[in-house]
Scaffold this motif. Sequence first.
Motif, PDB file in Angstrom:
ATOM      1  N   MET A  50       0.217  -6.290   3.098  1.00  0.00           N
ATOM      2  CA  MET A  50      -0.136  -6.872   1.810  1.00  0.00           C
ATOM      3  C   MET A  50      -1.227  -7.916   1.961  1.00  0.00           C
ATOM      4  N   CYS A  82       3.656  -7.158   8.662  1.00  0.00           N
ATOM      5  CA  CYS A  82       2.423  -6.561   8.154  1.00  0.00           C
ATOM      6  C   CYS A  82       1.665  -5.846   9.272  1.00  0.00           C
ATOM      7  N   GLN A 125      -3.137 -11.308  -0.489  1.00  0.00           N
ATOM      8  CA  GLN A 125      -3.173 -12.133  -1.686  1.00  0.00           C
ATOM      9  C   GLN A 125      -4.610 -12.214  -2.159  1.00  0.00           C
ATOM     10  N   TYR A 130      -0.261 -10.998  -5.406  1.00  0.00           N
ATOM     11  CA  TYR A 130      -0.063 -10.159  -4.232  1.00  0.00           C
ATOM     12  C   TYR A 130      -0.406  -8.711  -4.563  1.00  0.00           C
ATOM     13  N   TYR A 131      -1.040  -8.058  -3.601  1.00  0.00           N
ATOM     14  CA  TYR A 131      -1.317  -6.621  -3.653  1.00  0.00           C
ATOM     15  C   TYR A 131      -0.611  -6.049  -2.434  1.00  0.00           C
ATOM     16  N   GLU A 132       0.343  -5.152  -2.702  1.00  0.00           N
ATOM     17  CA  GLU A 132       1.316  -4.770  -1.681  1.00  0.00           C
ATOM     18  C   GLU A 132       1.209  -3.299  -1.294  1.00  0.00           C
ATOM     19  N   HIS A 133       1.899  -2.961  -0.178  1.00  0.00           N
ATOM     20  CA  HIS A 133       1.917  -1.590   0.349  1.00  0.00           C
ATOM     21  C   HIS A 133       0.484  -1.051   0.433  1.00  0.00           C
ATOM     22  N   LEU A 134      -0.405  -1.841   1.040  1.00  0.00           N
ATOM     23  CA  LEU A 134      -1.816  -1.476   1.082  1.00  0.00           C
ATOM     24  C   LEU A 134      -2.069  -0.242   1.941  1.00  0.00           C
ATOM     25  N   TYR A 174       7.039  -5.732   1.581  1.00  0.00           N
ATOM     26  CA  TYR A 174       5.969  -5.016   0.883  1.00  0.00           C
ATOM     27  C   TYR A 174       4.745  -4.830   1.767  1.00  0.00           C
TER      28      TYR A 174
END
Length: 177
Positions: A141, A96, A143, A148-152, A138
């Motif tokens: 990311m 990340c 949480q 999960y909220y990914e590829h931010l 991903y």
Amino acid sequence: MGAVQSEIKFSEEKLKKVQEIISRYPEGRQKSALLPILHLAQREFDGWLSVPVMDYVATLLNIKPIEVYEVATFYTMFNLKPVGKCLIEFCRTGPCMHNRADQIIEYTEKKLGIKVGETTVDNKFSLKAVECLGACGYAPMAQIGKFYYEHLTEEKMDKIIARLGQEDFNPDNKYEI
């Protein structure tokens, strides 16, 4: 004159759940139920574990309070101070960070006017930095609730803040961003 604190006690329904969890383990091994009961307590008592809540859990399991404190302070999934309705937990480990998580965290701090470990004055948002959330493919990311909220990106964080800052936000729902 200070506010009167209500008694720390699970509802009858939750107490039945506690007993069901404890019954999963052999006699004399009730301490094995600590993690799931701490999760239940955190959900039941405003999203965090106060000392009185941890003491209550210790009495339910017939263990020493220090045994509860040791576990609650070890795992980042437990909150030891009040958190906002929307707790954003950013992964800050290798993959990340390699994919700009530090910049996304900094952007979000500026956008919300708080630092990691803080809560907005309206109690809508809290930021937390955690260790690996196991979604390295991903990255970056975060949480939020159990999702999960990914590829931010900065744009995605703008959308997350706009949507999850609304009054109808429910941490038990997944929102398409």
